[in-house]
Design a protein around this motif. Structure first.
Motif, PDB file in Angstrom:
ATOM      1  N   VAL A 134      -5.770   4.768  -1.421  1.00  0.00           N
ATOM      2  CA  VAL A 134      -4.813   3.934  -1.132  1.00  0.00           C
ATOM      3  C   VAL A 134      -3.599   4.497  -1.041  1.00  0.00           C
ATOM      4  CG1 VAL A 134      -3.875   1.956  -2.378  1.00  0.00           C
ATOM      5  CG2 VAL A 134      -6.232   2.194  -2.476  1.00  0.00           C
ATOM      6  N   SER A 135      -2.804   4.286   0.059  1.00  0.00           N
ATOM      7  CA  SER A 135      -1.430   4.960   0.163  1.00  0.00           C
ATOM      8  C   SER A 135      -0.668   3.856  -0.212  1.00  0.00           C
ATOM      9  CB  SER A 135      -1.218   5.020   1.715  1.00  0.00           C
ATOM     10  OG  SER A 135      -1.271   3.722   2.281  1.00  0.00           O
ATOM     11  N   ARG A 136       0.721   4.321  -0.385  1.00  0.00           N
ATOM     12  CA  ARG A 136       1.874   3.231  -0.747  1.00  0.00           C
ATOM     13  C   ARG A 136       1.756   1.867   0.245  1.00  0.00           C
ATOM     14  NH1 ARG A 136       6.236   1.938  -4.152  1.00  0.00           N
ATOM     15  NH2 ARG A 136       6.749   0.219  -3.251  1.00  0.00           N
ATOM     16  N   ALA A 137       1.647   2.192   1.392  1.00  0.00           N
ATOM     17  CA  ALA A 137       1.839   1.096   2.373  1.00  0.00           C
ATOM     18  C   ALA A 137       0.323   0.224   2.111  1.00  0.00           C
ATOM     19  CB  ALA A 137       1.757   1.588   3.948  1.00  0.00           C
ATOM     20  N   GLU A 138      -0.553   0.626   1.921  1.00  0.00           N
ATOM     21  CA  GLU A 138      -1.763  -0.172   1.531  1.00  0.00           C
ATOM     22  C   GLU A 138      -1.718  -0.787   0.176  1.00  0.00           C
ATOM     23  OE1 GLU A 138      -5.777  -1.247   2.353  1.00  0.00           O
ATOM     24  OE2 GLU A 138      -4.005  -0.784   3.531  1.00  0.00           O
ATOM     25  N   ASP A 159       1.434  -1.809  -0.908  1.00  0.00           N
ATOM     26  CA  ASP A 159       2.179  -3.016  -0.558  1.00  0.00           C
ATOM     27  C   ASP A 159       1.413  -4.188   0.207  1.00  0.00           C
ATOM     28  OD1 ASP A 159       4.352  -1.776  -1.386  1.00  0.00           O
ATOM     29  OD2 ASP A 159       4.801  -0.818   0.828  1.00  0.00           O
ATOM     30  N   ARG A 160       0.316  -3.879   1.051  1.00  0.00           N
ATOM     31  CA  ARG A 160      -0.494  -4.851   1.613  1.00  0.00           C
ATOM     32  C   ARG A 160      -1.473  -5.635   0.892  1.00  0.00           C
ATOM     33  NH1 ARG A 160      -5.154  -6.221   3.307  1.00  0.00           N
ATOM     34  NH2 ARG A 160      -6.102  -4.119   2.527  1.00  0.00           N
ATOM     35  N   VAL A 161      -2.041  -4.784  -0.005  1.00  0.00           N
ATOM     36  CA  VAL A 161      -3.054  -5.464  -1.271  1.00  0.00           C
ATOM     37  C   VAL A 161      -2.206  -6.366  -2.148  1.00  0.00           C
ATOM     38  CG1 VAL A 161      -4.555  -4.863  -3.247  1.00  0.00           C
ATOM     39  CG2 VAL A 161      -4.700  -3.684  -1.071  1.00  0.00           C
ATOM     40  N   ALA A 162      -1.163  -5.951  -2.555  1.00  0.00           N
ATOM     41  CA  ALA A 162      -0.129  -6.578  -3.461  1.00  0.00           C
ATOM     42  C   ALA A 162       0.168  -7.961  -2.812  1.00  0.00           C
ATOM     43  CB  ALA A 162       1.095  -5.839  -3.808  1.00  0.00           C
ATOM     44  N   HIS A 163       0.681  -7.878  -1.387  1.00  0.00           N
ATOM     45  CA  HIS A 163       1.007  -8.967  -0.793  1.00  0.00           C
ATOM     46  C   HIS A 163      -0.228 -10.103  -0.676  1.00  0.00           C
ATOM     47  CE1 HIS A 163       2.997 -11.630   2.112  1.00  0.00           C
ATOM     48  NE2 HIS A 163       1.975 -11.538   2.863  1.00  0.00           N
ATOM     49  N   GLU A 164      -1.535  -9.335  -0.456  1.00  0.00           N
ATOM     50  CA  GLU A 164      -2.552 -10.144  -0.009  1.00  0.00           C
ATOM     51  C   GLU A 164      -2.855 -10.670  -1.442  1.00  0.00           C
ATOM     52  OE1 GLU A 164      -6.943  -8.487  -0.050  1.00  0.00           O
ATOM     53  OE2 GLU A 164      -6.183  -8.424   2.010  1.00  0.00           O
ATOM     54  N   LEU A 165      -2.827 -10.036  -2.522  1.00  0.00           N
ATOM     55  CA  LEU A 165      -3.365 -10.588  -3.981  1.00  0.00           C
ATOM     56  C   LEU A 165      -2.341 -11.697  -4.623  1.00  0.00           C
ATOM     57  CD1 LEU A 165      -5.251  -7.756  -5.452  1.00  0.00           C
ATOM     58  CD2 LEU A 165      -6.182  -9.674  -4.386  1.00  0.00           C
ATOM     59  N   PHE A 166      -0.973 -11.354  -4.582  1.00  0.00           N
ATOM     60  CA  PHE A 166       0.031 -11.913  -5.133  1.00  0.00           C
ATOM     61  C   PHE A 166       1.197 -12.890  -4.284  1.00  0.00           C
ATOM     62  CE2 PHE A 166      -1.199  -8.213  -7.516  1.00  0.00           C
ATOM     63  CZ  PHE A 166      -2.092  -8.613  -8.516  1.00  0.00           C
ATOM     64  N   ALA A 167       1.164 -12.723  -3.103  1.00  0.00           N
ATOM     65  CA  ALA A 167       2.033 -13.399  -2.260  1.00  0.00           C
ATOM     66  C   ALA A 167       2.095 -14.921  -2.304  1.00  0.00           C
ATOM     67  CB  ALA A 167       2.190 -12.768  -0.741  1.00  0.00           C
ATOM     68  N   ASP A 219      -6.386   1.269  -8.521  1.00  0.00           N
ATOM     69  CA  ASP A 219      -6.831   2.944  -8.537  1.00  0.00           C
ATOM     70  C   ASP A 219      -6.915   3.280  -6.826  1.00  0.00           C
ATOM     71  OD1 ASP A 219      -9.181   4.533  -8.313  1.00  0.00           O
ATOM     72  OD2 ASP A 219      -8.471   4.933 -10.230  1.00  0.00           O
ATOM     73  N   LYS A 220      -6.303   4.625  -6.614  1.00  0.00           N
ATOM     74  CA  LYS A 220      -6.008   4.890  -5.347  1.00  0.00           C
ATOM     75  C   LYS A 220      -7.422   5.421  -4.794  1.00  0.00           C
ATOM     76  CE  LYS A 220      -1.406   6.834  -5.351  1.00  0.00           C
ATOM     77  NZ  LYS A 220      -0.659   7.981  -5.419  1.00  0.00           N
ATOM     78  N   SER A 221      -8.248   5.891  -5.738  1.00  0.00           N
ATOM     79  CA  SER A 221      -9.733   6.464  -5.323  1.00  0.00           C
ATOM     80  C   SER A 221     -10.775   5.631  -5.031  1.00  0.00           C
ATOM     81  CB  SER A 221     -10.169   7.785  -6.267  1.00  0.00           C
ATOM     82  OG  SER A 221     -10.601   6.872  -7.387  1.00  0.00           O
ATOM     83  N   SER A 222     -10.530   4.439  -5.605  1.00  0.00           N
ATOM     84  CA  SER A 222     -11.608   3.373  -5.414  1.00  0.00           C
ATOM     85  C   SER A 222     -11.007   2.063  -4.706  1.00  0.00           C
ATOM     86  CB  SER A 222     -12.403   2.999  -6.850  1.00  0.00           C
ATOM     87  OG  SER A 222     -11.429   2.446  -7.392  1.00  0.00           O
ATOM     88  N   GLY A 223      -9.893   1.882  -4.891  1.00  0.00           N
ATOM     89  CA  GLY A 223      -9.208   0.516  -4.350  1.00  0.00           C
ATOM     90  C   GLY A 223      -9.589  -0.545  -5.219  1.00  0.00           C
ATOM     91  N   ARG A 224     -10.161  -0.360  -6.445  1.00  0.00           N
ATOM     92  CA  ARG A 224     -10.192  -1.292  -7.572  1.00  0.00           C
ATOM     93  C   ARG A 224      -9.004  -1.634  -8.109  1.00  0.00           C
ATOM     94  NH1 ARG A 224     -15.227   0.611 -11.004  1.00  0.00           N
ATOM     95  NH2 ARG A 224     -13.458   2.334 -11.212  1.00  0.00           N
TER      96      ARG A 224
END
Length: 116
Positions: free
Chosen positions: A14-18, A20-28, A79-84
């Motif tokens: 997981v990169s910083r941009a990713e 941001d995307r996941v946070a938007h997807e889950l919390f926006a 978590d960056k390595s698992s994406g969980r």
């Protein structure tokens, strides 16, 4: 202390941009539906990101607003390595980071299913 982690659509690592995307997807949606505006803060702690959704301080003339707590707020850890993602109580992000590292090092983070 065991922690539960939930799968996300994150591309790993997981990169910083990713994040941001996941946070938007889950919390926006929840942030937009709130009666008062919310902002998302993402901090990089090396192996993971913390994500916090909070009420922005809008009135700096009132000293109490600087100390206001968004009740029910939690700190999420991606978590960056698992994406969980896991959800933690509303403590300082540095404290949550230390607790998450302890769980990670002790292999005490277990996969969980999202509630339906």
């Amino acid at each position: 202390m065991k922690a539960q982690a939930f799968s996300t659509s994150a591309q790993v690592p997981v990169s910083r941009a990713e994040a941001d995307r996941v946070a938007h997807e889950l919390f926006a949606e929840a942030a937009e539906a709130a009666e008062e505006p919310r902002q998302v803060s993402i901090q990089d702690f090396g192996e993971f990101f913390t994500i916090v959704v909070f009420k922005p301080v809008t009135d700096l003339s009132e000293p109490d607003t600087l100390l206001s707590v968004d009740l029910g707020r939690s700190v999420s850890v991606l978590d960056k390595s698992s994406g969980r993602i896991s959800f933690w109580p509303s403590l300082a992000e540095e404290d949550i980071a230390a607790q998450f590292r302890e769980c990670l090092n002790a292999d005490e983070i277990e996969d969980a299913e999202w509630p339906t």
